[in-house]
Scaffold this active site. Structure first.
Site, PDB file in Angstrom:
ATOM      1  N   GLY A  86       0.811  -1.210   0.000  1.00 42.90           N
ATOM      2  CA  GLY A  86       0.000   0.000   0.000  1.00 42.90           C
ATOM      3  C   GLY A  86       0.842   1.256   0.000  1.00 42.90           C
ATOM      4  O   GLY A  86       0.696   2.112   0.867  1.00 42.90           O
ATOM      5  N   ASP A 123      14.898  -0.183   3.563  1.00 44.76           N
ATOM      6  CA  ASP A 123      15.159   0.812   2.509  1.00 44.76           C
ATOM      7  C   ASP A 123      13.891   1.273   1.789  1.00 44.76           C
ATOM      8  O   ASP A 123      13.710   2.469   1.538  1.00 44.76           O
ATOM      9  CB  ASP A 123      16.222   0.321   1.521  1.00 44.76           C
ATOM     10  CG  ASP A 123      15.865  -1.005   0.873  1.00 44.76           C
ATOM     11  OD1 ASP A 123      14.934  -1.672   1.357  1.00 44.76           O
ATOM     12  OD2 ASP A 123      16.515  -1.369  -0.117  1.00 44.76           O
ATOM     13  N   ILE A 147      15.404  -7.765   8.702  1.00 44.40           N
ATOM     14  CA  ILE A 147      16.107  -9.044   8.850  1.00 44.40           C
ATOM     15  C   ILE A 147      17.069  -9.255   7.676  1.00 44.40           C
ATOM     16  O   ILE A 147      18.015 -10.010   7.786  1.00 44.40           O
ATOM     17  CB  ILE A 147      15.144 -10.257   8.962  1.00 44.40           C
ATOM     18  CG1 ILE A 147      14.341 -10.464   7.678  1.00 44.40           C
ATOM     19  CG2 ILE A 147      14.258 -10.158  10.177  1.00 44.40           C
ATOM     20  CD1 ILE A 147      13.690 -11.852   7.606  1.00 44.40           C
ATOM     21  N   ASP A 148      16.809  -8.578   6.549  1.00 44.80           N
ATOM     22  CA  ASP A 148      17.623  -8.815   5.346  1.00 44.80           C
ATOM     23  C   ASP A 148      19.021  -8.205   5.455  1.00 44.80           C
ATOM     24  O   ASP A 148      19.921  -8.589   4.719  1.00 44.80           O
ATOM     25  CB  ASP A 148      16.921  -8.232   4.109  1.00 44.80           C
ATOM     26  CG  ASP A 148      15.501  -8.744   3.958  1.00 44.80           C
ATOM     27  OD1 ASP A 148      15.214  -9.840   4.467  1.00 44.80           O
ATOM     28  OD2 ASP A 148      14.673  -8.046   3.341  1.00 44.80           O
ATOM     29  N   ARG A 183      20.787 -38.240   6.034  1.00 45.30           N
ATOM     30  CA  ARG A 183      20.110 -37.418   5.025  1.00 45.30           C
ATOM     31  C   ARG A 183      20.876 -36.140   4.717  1.00 45.30           C
ATOM     32  O   ARG A 183      21.685 -35.673   5.514  1.00 45.30           O
ATOM     33  CB  ARG A 183      18.728 -37.000   5.535  1.00 45.30           C
ATOM     34  CG  ARG A 183      17.713 -38.114   5.467  1.00 45.30           C
ATOM     35  CD  ARG A 183      16.422 -37.709   6.139  1.00 45.30           C
ATOM     36  NE  ARG A 183      15.409 -38.717   5.914  1.00 45.30           N
ATOM     37  CZ  ARG A 183      14.296 -38.823   6.628  1.00 45.30           C
ATOM     38  NH1 ARG A 183      14.057 -37.999   7.624  1.00 45.30           N
ATOM     39  NH2 ARG A 183      13.423 -39.773   6.343  1.00 45.30           N
ATOM     40  N   GLY A 191      15.487 -13.309   3.185  1.00 43.66           N
ATOM     41  CA  GLY A 191      16.584 -12.356   3.030  1.00 43.66           C
ATOM     42  C   GLY A 191      16.400 -11.484   1.808  1.00 43.66           C
ATOM     43  O   GLY A 191      17.257 -10.703   1.447  1.00 43.66           O
ATOM     44  N   GLU A 243      16.432 -17.480  -0.175  1.00 41.45           N
ATOM     45  CA  GLU A 243      15.175 -17.571  -0.938  1.00 41.45           C
ATOM     46  C   GLU A 243      15.257 -17.004  -2.361  1.00 41.45           C
ATOM     47  O   GLU A 243      14.504 -17.423  -3.231  1.00 41.45           O
ATOM     48  CB  GLU A 243      14.037 -16.879  -0.180  1.00 41.45           C
ATOM     49  CG  GLU A 243      14.258 -15.383   0.019  1.00 41.45           C
ATOM     50  CD  GLU A 243      13.086 -14.675   0.704  1.00 41.45           C
ATOM     51  OE1 GLU A 243      12.062 -15.304   0.965  1.00 41.45           O
ATOM     52  OE2 GLU A 243      13.223 -13.462   0.982  1.00 41.45           O
TER      53      GLU A 243
HETATM   54  O1  F6P Z   1      12.097  -7.898   3.962  1.00 33.73           O
HETATM   55  C1  F6P Z   1      11.781  -8.816   4.958  1.00 33.73           C
HETATM   56  C2  F6P Z   1      11.180 -10.069   4.393  1.00 33.73           C
HETATM   57  O2  F6P Z   1      10.950 -10.971   5.459  1.00 33.73           O
HETATM   58  C3  F6P Z   1      11.994 -10.739   3.286  1.00 33.73           C
HETATM   59  O3  F6P Z   1      13.102 -11.446   3.781  1.00 33.73           O
HETATM   60  C4  F6P Z   1      10.942 -11.587   2.627  1.00 33.73           C
HETATM   61  O4  F6P Z   1      11.270 -11.863   1.293  1.00 33.73           O
HETATM   62  C5  F6P Z   1       9.707 -10.717   2.715  1.00 33.73           C
HETATM   63  O5  F6P Z   1       9.920  -9.795   3.764  1.00 33.73           O
HETATM   64  C6  F6P Z   1       8.436 -11.482   2.978  1.00 33.73           C
HETATM   65  O6  F6P Z   1       7.368 -10.592   2.954  1.00 33.73           O
HETATM   66  P1  F6P Z   1       5.910 -10.969   3.453  1.00 33.73           P
HETATM   67  O7  F6P Z   1       5.876 -10.792   4.936  1.00 33.73           O
HETATM   68  O8  F6P Z   1       5.038  -9.985   2.745  1.00 33.73           O
HETATM   69  O9  F6P Z   1       5.638 -12.379   3.072  1.00 33.73           O
END
Ligand code: F6P
Length: 367
Positions: A86, A123, A147-148, A183, A191, A243
């Site tokens: 938003g 950012d 967290i990133d 395994r 991230g 990810e």
């Molecule tokens: O920017 C923080 C973050 O947790 C990323 O690591 C992740 O890709 C994204 O937000 C996930 O966003 P949402 O909470 O909208 O699923």
């Protein structure tokens, strides 16, 4: 006795914006204590990011010292709520079209009598909040959280330390079950486009292979590493995948969430399947997802949140705006917000962590 502020500011707003993370409540506590105890300011918490200012009646709550007497410091998430969608400059109206609602937010700040705003964000949020507050002449100070850990000009963003702790603990818990069943365990971590969490947790948690978006991989390289692990007599292996790592053809791997929102997610399953196909090993995949955001805040996140909160309020008191607090060279500083927004920081392939990881034989899929 309250201190005199050179800015003359008596009433401030504070909001959390973007994805939540651990340590946000520590920041709110620190901002509130410093503003009320030291400067006698009134603090209004804005609910759900800037969205709280778009409601018919602005959704705000007074933040007072006694609110923080209990366990809030120790809680993950944010007591204010937050929002990572938003964009007010391109706000969804609900009928598929978009409208610029930035003016409504600025008006709400003025109606509430806010003389300055402290925004806690990454950012993307900083950029939007900066444009908003400059447009309406609302003095603004930013505090970094994500967290990133991809914000430029600060060595620390609140939330990252807890995320690395949670991912490391996950590896600690995967190792015994991996060894019990012979395994290969694949752990996918968040991230966004940066591999900081995967790299740091992978090194701390004893990963054999770490795949990050900053380094291209080949299945052959991963296969050779796993072969070396098994040849050494070990019966299990740990693989961490960020990810945003792409598939072998270079395509993003995404998941469709509710309301048609597409997020990263699923590359761990892709890598797990490909390792099983290529090596014959039994693989299992764990996707940590939002567990990384909700952990109990680490001491580092609580500490940095406290330091950043005090510094941000001091900037407001001195009338130094359009700045973001930052951590560099073992101390808290402040920098122009524009520099922070411009300085995106992915993993540096030549960093000390990368060198150490390669130095102990961790495979990044590129050798
Ligand atoms: O920017 C923080 C973050 O947790 C990323 O690591 C992740 O890709 C994204 O937000 C996930 O966003 P949402 O909470 O909208 O699923």
């Amino acid at each position: 006795m309250t201190a005199i502020t050179s800015s003359g500011v008596k009433k401030i707003g504070v909001l959390t914006s973007g994805g939540d993370c651990a340590g946000l409540n520590a920041i709110l506590r620190s901002v509130t204590h410093r503003a009320t105890l030291t400067y006698g300011m009134e603090v209004l918490g804005i609910r759900n990011g800037s969205a709280g200012l778009l409601e018919d009646v602005p959704n705000v709550m007074p933040l007072t010292e006694d609110l923080f007497n209990g366990d809030i410091l120790r809680r993950g998430g944010t007591i204010l709520g937050t929002n990572n969608k938003g964009d007010p400059f391109h706000f969804p109206t609900g009928d598929g079209s978009f409208r610029d609602r930035s003016g409504d937010i600025v008006d709400a700040c003025h109606d509430l009598g806010l003389e300055a705003l402290i925004g806690i964000g990454g950012d993307g949020s900083m950029d939007i909040l900066r444009r908003l507050t400059r447009q309406g002449g609302v003095p603004f100070v930013g505090i970094p959280k994500t967290i990133d850990n991809d914000l430029g000009c600060t060595e620390v963003a609140v939330g990252y330390s807890t995320a690395v702790d949670v991912a490391t603990q996950a590896l600690d818990q995967l190792q015994p079950t991996a060894a019990s069943h012979s395994r290969v365990m694949v752990l996918e971590v968040m991230g966004r486009d940066a591999g900081h969490i995967a790299l740091n947790a992978g090194v701390a948690g004893g990963a054999d292979v770490i795949l990050i978006p900053e380094v291209s991989y080949s299945l052959k390289s991963i296969e050779s590493k796993l072969q070396r692990v098994f040849d050494s007599g070990r019966n299990f292996a740990l693989v961490v995948v960020a990810e945003a790592v792409k598939d072998e053809e270079g395509n993003k791997v995404t998941a469709l969430q509710s309301q048609g929102v597409e997020t990263y997610g699923g590359v761990g399953h892709y890598i797990g399947r490909r390792i099983a196909e290529e090596t014959g090993a039994e693989t299992r995949v764990t996707v940590l997802g939002h567990l990384l955001r909700g952990g109990v805040p680490s001491p580092t996140d609580r500490l940095m949140g406290t330091i950043f909160g005090v510094h941000a309020v001091d900037l407001v008191a001195r009338g130094e705006f359009d700045r973001m607090v930052a951590w560099t060279g073992r101390k808290c500083v402040d920098i122009p917000l524009a520099d922070a927004i411009a300085g995106y920081r992915a993993v540096d392939p030549d960093s000390s962590v990368m060198q150490a990881a390669r130095g102990i034989g961790i495979c990044f899929g590129d050798d």
